[in-house]
Design a protein around this motif. Structure first.
Motif, PDB file in Angstrom:
ATOM      1  N   GLN A  34      70.700  92.582  24.518  1.00  0.00           N
ATOM      2  CA  GLN A  34      71.874  93.417  24.255  1.00  0.00           C
ATOM      3  C   GLN A  34      71.452  94.690  23.529  1.00  0.00           C
ATOM      4  O   GLN A  34      71.934  95.789  23.837  1.00  0.00           O
ATOM      5  N   ALA A  38      71.905  98.581  24.646  1.00  0.00           N
ATOM      6  CA  ALA A  38      72.704  99.459  23.785  1.00  0.00           C
ATOM      7  C   ALA A  38      71.876 100.587  23.187  1.00  0.00           C
ATOM      8  O   ALA A  38      72.395 101.670  22.903  1.00  0.00           O
ATOM      9  N   THR A  39      70.581 100.331  22.984  1.00  0.00           N
ATOM     10  CA  THR A  39      69.709 101.349  22.380  1.00  0.00           C
ATOM     11  C   THR A  39      69.175 102.268  23.476  1.00  0.00           C
ATOM     12  O   THR A  39      67.970 102.353  23.696  1.00  0.00           O
ATOM     13  N   GLN A 151      79.801 105.520  26.274  1.00  0.00           N
ATOM     14  CA  GLN A 151      78.898 104.702  25.463  1.00  0.00           C
ATOM     15  C   GLN A 151      79.653 103.692  24.608  1.00  0.00           C
ATOM     16  O   GLN A 151      79.248 102.530  24.496  1.00  0.00           O
ATOM     17  N   ILE A 155      79.052  99.684  25.115  1.00  0.00           N
ATOM     18  CA  ILE A 155      78.534  98.821  24.050  1.00  0.00           C
ATOM     19  C   ILE A 155      79.557  97.772  23.646  1.00  0.00           C
ATOM     20  O   ILE A 155      79.222  96.607  23.432  1.00  0.00           O
ATOM     21  N   SER A 159      78.589  93.535  24.281  1.00  0.00           N
ATOM     22  CA  SER A 159      78.182  92.889  23.030  1.00  0.00           C
ATOM     23  C   SER A 159      78.811  91.513  22.882  1.00  0.00           C
ATOM     24  O   SER A 159      79.972  91.300  23.229  1.00  0.00           O
ATOM     25  N   ARG A 164      78.547  92.597  17.690  1.00  0.00           N
ATOM     26  CA  ARG A 164      79.197  93.781  18.258  1.00  0.00           C
ATOM     27  C   ARG A 164      79.201  94.941  17.269  1.00  0.00           C
ATOM     28  O   ARG A 164      79.043  96.101  17.643  1.00  0.00           O
ATOM     29  N   LEU A 167      75.651  96.467  17.214  1.00  0.00           N
ATOM     30  CA  LEU A 167      75.377  97.232  18.421  1.00  0.00           C
ATOM     31  C   LEU A 167      76.186  98.524  18.454  1.00  0.00           C
ATOM     32  O   LEU A 167      75.695  99.576  18.873  1.00  0.00           O
ATOM     33  N   GLY A 168      77.439  98.453  18.002  1.00  0.00           N
ATOM     34  CA  GLY A 168      78.284  99.634  17.999  1.00  0.00           C
ATOM     35  C   GLY A 168      77.767 100.739  17.106  1.00  0.00           C
ATOM     36  O   GLY A 168      77.976 101.930  17.373  1.00  0.00           O
ATOM     37  N   SER A 215      78.648  97.009  32.637  1.00  0.00           N
ATOM     38  CA  SER A 215      79.469  96.091  31.850  1.00  0.00           C
ATOM     39  C   SER A 215      80.051  94.980  32.724  1.00  0.00           C
ATOM     40  O   SER A 215      80.573  95.249  33.811  1.00  0.00           O
TER      41      SER A 215
END
Length: 485
Positions: A34, A38-39, A151, A155, A159, A164, A167-168, A215
């Protein structure tokens, strides 16, 4: 408990009612996947455009023209537009990006942002006039709007509940890394080389993010359950059985929201509840991004070198901005470590209160200096306040409004809400960037900082009274709570 990487599924048959109940063993999975998705470098590319003016404008203002693509010095008004046109592009872009997230998906909308970044840097490489720089900055603004729209949605939807928040907050880390990147490179290379260094980031983003899944919520909304299953298997690092319960929950949530969206003869009570749900979420998220802009962080960073000089620092301007950039990055890296432990609300409260105090002290120093008082004994105060404001903003009001936004809306209104919230953010971002100098001229720098401090006080009470805590809640649980269930 699981004794391996695979999740085993078994059925218990009721002896009386012959009902089947599916029970799952715990499967550890691989959370790092994840974080890998996300990164991505889209937010770093965004950060390079935000930080571009710091090393870029001095090159355009070079009186010798030895490192400028222009044959004249841009006027003060032209420089102002070069700095603020990015916000104009970012203001309108979400109304294109939002619908695109529902049509081509979150992933491909994010990837398409790179088109604007790449074209903008090509224009800046080839430019010999100010209008072309205007166009480049507008294109960068469109890229910024696309990233901030897609984005946060991406994310929020990839997540798991327990990470979450972490990651957010990665988007903010990417942004400040991008800013530090241009702060560290821009002053030490020529104008053309600087644009090429910035151009590298969106290109690498396309190459690396192309292999990431979209997603699972998007796939489900398009009836592509097999793709959703594969996406979730990759993101969770689990088997098909290990993600089955989650995929069923996502499908139920998406189908419920799509049914409400498509229904034309819907019960009046349900209509009111859905409208209230979206209205409350919209008030919370719009309020947070508005206070984010009126926290004065852009003004503080814009005034950063003057703050160092007023404290008697002989530090080179480039080193001063790099120092501020490093502080931002280090502080932003703290958020993923604490946000899922402490929660969003408490960090936002501490952040708004801390910024209010820091801005108050900063304004107090400049007020004394304006009055002609001897400030030698407190020359440490402005730098301490500046660093404190940057740290407390980077931990709280920098990343968390976007974390909260990614959690607040059901799938049927998320793209529309994303367009609205992102545009509101950049309306006020444009206002602060464009008219900060005029505000300084009218009420003084100390008055401007005090005004931003008052806004942070309002942000504290807004957060205290309206913002709900979402730590540890699934996206469906958040919707239930917003709807009073």
């Amino acid at each position: 408990m699981a004794d391996g990487s695979e999740l085993n599924q078994y059925r218990i048959v009721g002896s009386v009612e012959s009902e089947h109940k599916t029970v799952y063993k715990i499967e550890d999975g691989k959370k790092w996947r994840q974080f890998l998705a996300a990164t991505n470098l889209s937010s770093v590319a965004l950060g390079t455009t935000l930080g571009w003016t710091s090393p870029g404008l001095p090159k355009l203002l070079d009186e010798t023209h030895s490192d400028s693509p222009l044959y004249f010095i841009p006027s003060k008004d032209e420089i102002s537009w070069i700095g603020s046109l990015l916000a104009v592009g970012a203001l309108f872009a979400p109304f294109v990006a939002g619908p695109l997230t529902d049509i081509i998906g979150r992933k491909w909308t994010l990837l398409s942002s790179s088109i604007f970044f790449i074209l903008s840097y090509i224009l800046l490489i080839l430019t010999c006039n100010v209008p072309q720089i205007y166009v480049a900055r507008l294109l960068q603004g469109f890229g910024v709007g696309f990233v901030m729209t897609a984005q946060t949605m991406y994310i929020g939807e990839i997540s798991s509940t327990d990470c979450r928040g972490s990651l957010g907050s990665l988007m903010q880390i990417g942004i400040v890394v991008g800013i530090l990147y241009v702060y560290s490179i821009g002053p030490y290379v020529g104008y053309i080389a600087f644009q090429f260094f910035c151009l590298i980031i969106p290109i690498v983003f396309v190459v690396t993010f192309y292999f990431m899944p979209d997603s699972p919520h998007f796939y489900i909304s398009k009836g592509r359950k097999e793709d959703a299953l594969n996406s979730l298997k990759f993101l969770r690092g689990k088997s098909s059985e290990g993600v089955q319960e989650e995929i069923d929950s996502i499908q139920e949530s998406v189908e419920k929201s799509m049914k409400n969206k498509g229904s034309k003869n819907i019960n009046e009570k349900i209509t009111k509840n859905l409208a209230l749900l979206s209205f409350i979420a919209l008030i919370i998220t719009v309020g947070l991004v508005t206070f984010q802009q009126f926290s004065g962080i852009n003004a503080v960073l814009f005034y950063g070198q003057s703050i160092f000089e007023s404290a008697g620092s002989s530090m080179d301007p480039a080193i001063a901005t790099i120092t501020i950039g490093i502080v931002q990055v280090l502080a932003s890296c703290c958020t993923p470590l604490v946000v899922d432990r402490l929660g969003r609300k408490i960090i936002l409260l501490v952040s708004s209160a801390g910024m209010a105090i820091g801005l108050g002290l900063l304004g107090f120093f400049f007020f004394l200096d304006h009055q002609g008082s001897d400030v030698t004994n407190i020359s440490w105060l402005p730098i301490t306040s500046l660093i404190g404001i940057v740290i407390i903003y980077s931990v709280g009001f920098g990343p968390l409004p976007w974390v909260v936004f990614g959690e607040m809306f059901p799938p049927n209104v998320k793209s529309t809400a994303s367009s609205i919230v992102t545009s509101v953010c950049w309306i006020f971002g444009f206002a602060v960037t464009k008219w900060f100098s005029a505000l300084q001229d009218s009420i003084g720098s100390y008055g401007a900082f005090w005004l931003f401090g008052v806004c942070c006080c309002f942000a504290f009470f807004f957060t205290l009274s309206l913002v709900m805590e979402t730590k540890g809640m699934s996206l469906q649980q958040i919707q239930d709570k917003l709807n009073g269930r």
